[in-house]
Design a protein around this motif. Structure first.
Motif, short mmCIF file in Angstrom:
data_model
loop_
_atom_site.label_atom_id
_atom_site.label_comp_id
_atom_site.label_asym_id
_atom_site.label_seq_id
_atom_site.Cartn_x
_atom_site.Cartn_y
_atom_site.Cartn_z
N ASN A 25 1.01 -1.31 0.00
CA ASN A 25 0.14 0.11 0.01
C ASN A 25 0.58 1.40 -0.10
OD1 ASN A 25 -2.84 1.38 0.50
ND2 ASN A 25 -1.42 1.89 2.10
N GLN A 66 -7.78 -1.12 0.33
CA GLN A 66 -7.11 -0.28 1.53
C GLN A 66 -8.05 -0.63 1.88
OE1 GLN A 66 -6.88 4.11 1.11
NE2 GLN A 66 -4.51 3.43 0.32
N LEU A 71 -5.73 -4.19 4.74
CA LEU A 71 -5.05 -3.01 4.95
C LEU A 71 -4.46 -3.48 6.48
CD1 LEU A 71 -2.81 -1.50 4.26
CD2 LEU A 71 -4.38 0.97 4.77
#
Length: 491
Positions: A25, A66, A71
Motif C-alpha cells: 500500500n 484499503q 490493509l
C-alpha cells in the motif's frame, strides 16, 4: 469540539500485522504520486499523453485493497496472498508509466538526468523537477579499530561496536551525543506476543514484561564505502542489516532484511535518544498529531502502541530527533531514567508480528525495511526526510533538465499532488497543505503560462466561495494543517 486524537484502545496490532500488505500500500501510494506528477509534466510540455484511464483504474485497485480487513492485516491467508500479487502488478505497471514519462522528459543525450518527485529539493535537484547530474561524491570509508567501526561524513560520527550496535552517534553540527550514556541504538528486540483475544488485531500491554535483546552478531564488517554490514541469527530466523552514512547527509540510513520464521512474537527496532521529551509527534495524513510520552493517566498509559506514517519525532527545547521509515506504521515511545541524571526517550519501530489467526502463516519469509535516524531534526526536517525516504531519486539517460511544473516558496507548505484534472479539460490540479501546524503564506509559481486559477474541493469541483488568485501572482495564506486544492488553466 474534541481536540486531539480519538485513540482506539484496541486493535493496536493492525498497525503491523501482514507487513507485505502494508508495504504494498505504501509503495503504491507513492508510485501513483510519481506517475501523476511526471505524466502531468510531460503532457503539459506536449511530450506525451496523459494516461487518464490507466491511472483511474490503478487508483481504484489500490483503494480497494484499503478495505477492512485487508490493509489492517486481519484477513484470511488467501486475501493477503492475493493482495501481494495485486500490489506487484500495480507496481510493475506504474513503473512502466513512470519510466515512459521520465524518458520523454529527459530527451536525447549522453548525460544523466536525475528526477526528484519529493516536494523538497535534494542534492542540487529541484523539488518536483529534474537536473543534469554528475557522479555522486564518494562516501567516506569505515575506519576500523579492534572490531569497532566508525563512519564520519563531517556532519555525523557513528560508532558501531562488535555486536553491530550503534554505541555512539555524535552530531558534529550541534556538538552533542545523540544516545544516552551507556545506551545502544539499532537494537533489535523480540517479545512474546500472545494477546488475550484477537491474534492479528491486538497487542496487549503485558507483552513488554518479557524481552530478548538481539545482541549476538555473526558478522560485523564493511559493506562498501560509508556502510557497515551486520548479520544476526535468532530462533528460526535471521537478519541482515546495512548501516549507511552518505556524504552530506545528516541521517543514518538502516536497511534491514529479515528472514522471519517465528510464531507469536513481535520484533522491534529500538533507538534510545538523549532527549527529555514529554510528547512525540507522529505523521498522519496532511499533518501530524502529538501524543504524550509519559503515563501520567490511564489514557496516556493506553497509548503504549501508536501509529505514525513516514516519521515520528521527539525532542526537547532546542533539539530534536526524527525516525523516518519507508514502510512501517506501528511504533512506541517511552521514557527512562538517564544514567547521570535526567530522562531519556526511546523510540521503537514495530517491524514484524507472527499471529496464528486468521492466517497461521502471517509474515513468514523474507522482508525488507528501510528506516533512518535523523539527529538535530525539527518537525520540518522530519517532514522533508520522510518524503525523501519514500520517494528516492530516479536517474535516466538524457540531455535535458526539467524545471518543476509548480513550486512554492515556503518550506512549511508541501505540494502533495500534481496531476491533470479528471474531467480531461487539460487543467492542472495542485494539492498542497501546511505541514508544521502553524500559519503560512506562500507564493505558488507555475513554469507554464496560466490563464486562470480556482480553488476546488477534493473531487476537483470549483468551490463557490473558494480562492481565485491572480494567475500572475498566486499567493496563498494557509491555516494550520489546511489543505488547498487548485485548478490551474493553462494559457
Amino acid at each position: 469540539m474534541w481536540s486531539g486524537e480519538l485513540y482506539l484502545e484496541l486493535h493496536r496490532g493492525t498497525y503491523t500485522s501482514q507487513a507485505r500488505t502494508k508495504q504494498g500500500n505504501r509503495r503504491s501510494e507513492h508510485l501513483l504520486r510519481e506517475a501523476e506528477l511526471w505524466c502531468a509534466t510531460a503532457a503539459a510540455h506536449g511530450l506525451a499523453g496523459y494516461p487518464y484511464d490507466r491511472l483511474d483504474r490503478l487508483w481504484k485497485r489500490v483503494l480497494l485493497h484499503q478495505f477492512h480487513d485487508v490493509l489492517p492485516g486481519s484477513s484470511i491467508a488467501w486475501v493477503h496472498r492475493e493482495a501481494e500479487r495485486a500490489y506487484a502488478e500495480i507496481a510493475a505497471e506504474l513503473e512502466e508509466i513512470i519510466d515512459g514519462a521520465l524518458r520523454a522528459l529527459a530527451g536525447e543525450g549522453g548525460g544523466t538526468v536525475t528526477f526528484n518527485a519529493a516536494p523538497h529539493p535534494r542534492d542540487g535537484v529541484p523539488a518536483l523537477g529534474a537536473a543534469l547530474t554528475g557522479e555522486a561524491p564518494p562516501s567516506p570509508p569505515a575506519a576500523e579499530h579492534d572490531g569497532t567501526y566508525v563512519l564520519d561524513n563531517g556532519l555525523l560520527r557513528v560508532t558501531v561496536d562488535r555486536r553491530g550496535l550503534v554505541v555512539s552517534l555524535l552530531d558534529l553540527v550541534a556538538g552533542r551525543e545523540v544516545l544516552p550514556p551507556g545506551a545502544a541504538g539499532n537494537l533489535l528486540q523480540i517479545h512474546p506476543d500472545l494477546p488475550n483475544h484477537w491474534d492479528a488485531w491486538d497487542i496487549d500491554p503485558f507483552y513488554r514484561n518479557t524481552v530478548t535483546d538481539l545482541v549476538d552478531a555473526e558478522e560485523v564488517a564493511p559493506a562498501g564505502p560509508g556502510a557497515i554490514r551486520v548479520v544476526r541469527a535468532f530462533g528460526s530466523s535471521s537478519v541482515r542489516q546495512t548501516l549507511r552514512l552518505r556524504p552530506g547527509a545528516r541521517r543514518l540510513d538502516i536497511e534491514t532484511q529479515v528472514d522471519w520464521h517465528e510464531t507469536e512474537k513481535i520484533l522491534k527496532a529500538a533507538f534510545p535518544l538523549d532527549v527529555q521529551a514529554d510528547r512525540s509527534s507522529s505523521e498522519i495524513q496532511y499533518g501530524h498529531v502529538h501524543r504524550p510520552a509519559h503515563t501520567n493517566t490511564s489514557w496516556d498509559a493506553a497509548r503504549f502502541e501508536i501509529c505514525a506514517h513516514r516519521w515520528i519525532h521527539v525532542g526537547e527545547p532546542g533539539y530534536g530527533v526524527a525516525v523516518v521509515n519507508d514502510s512501517t506504521y506501528g511504533h512506541d515511545v517511552t521514557r527512562q531514567p538517564r544514567t547521570g541524571g535526567g530522562t531519556a526517550t526511546t523510540v521503537r519501530l514495530s517491524l514484524l508480528r507472527a499471529p496464528r489467526f486468521p492466517d497461521p502463516e502471517t509474515d513468514q519469509g523474507l522482508h525488507r525495511f528501510g528506516y533512518a535516524l535523523v539527529p538535530g531534526a525539527a518537525i520540518g526536517d522530519a517532514v522533508r526526510e520522510g518524503y525523501h525516504a519514500n520517494l528516492p531519486p530516479r536517474a535516466v539517460p538524457g540531455g535535458r533538465a526539467v524545471p518543476p511544473l509548480v513550486a512554492v516558496d515556503d518550506p512549511a507548505v508541501v505540494v502533495e499532488a500534481v496531476k491533470l484534472a479528471d474531467d480531461r479539460s487539460g487543467d492542472i490540479v495542485v494539492r498542497l497543505y501546511e505541514s508544521l501546524g502553524g500559519r503560512a503564506a506562500a507564493r505558488l509559481t507555475c513554469h507554464l503560462p496560466v490563464s486562470g486559477v480556482q480553488e476546488c474541493d477534493l473531487l476537483e469541483r470549483p468551490l463557490p466561495a473558494g480562492r481565485t488568485p491572480d494567475p500572475g501572482e498566486i499567493t496563498l495564506a494557509l491555516r494550520p494543517f489546511e489543505i488547498v486544492t487548485l485548478r490551474l488553466t493553462p494559457a
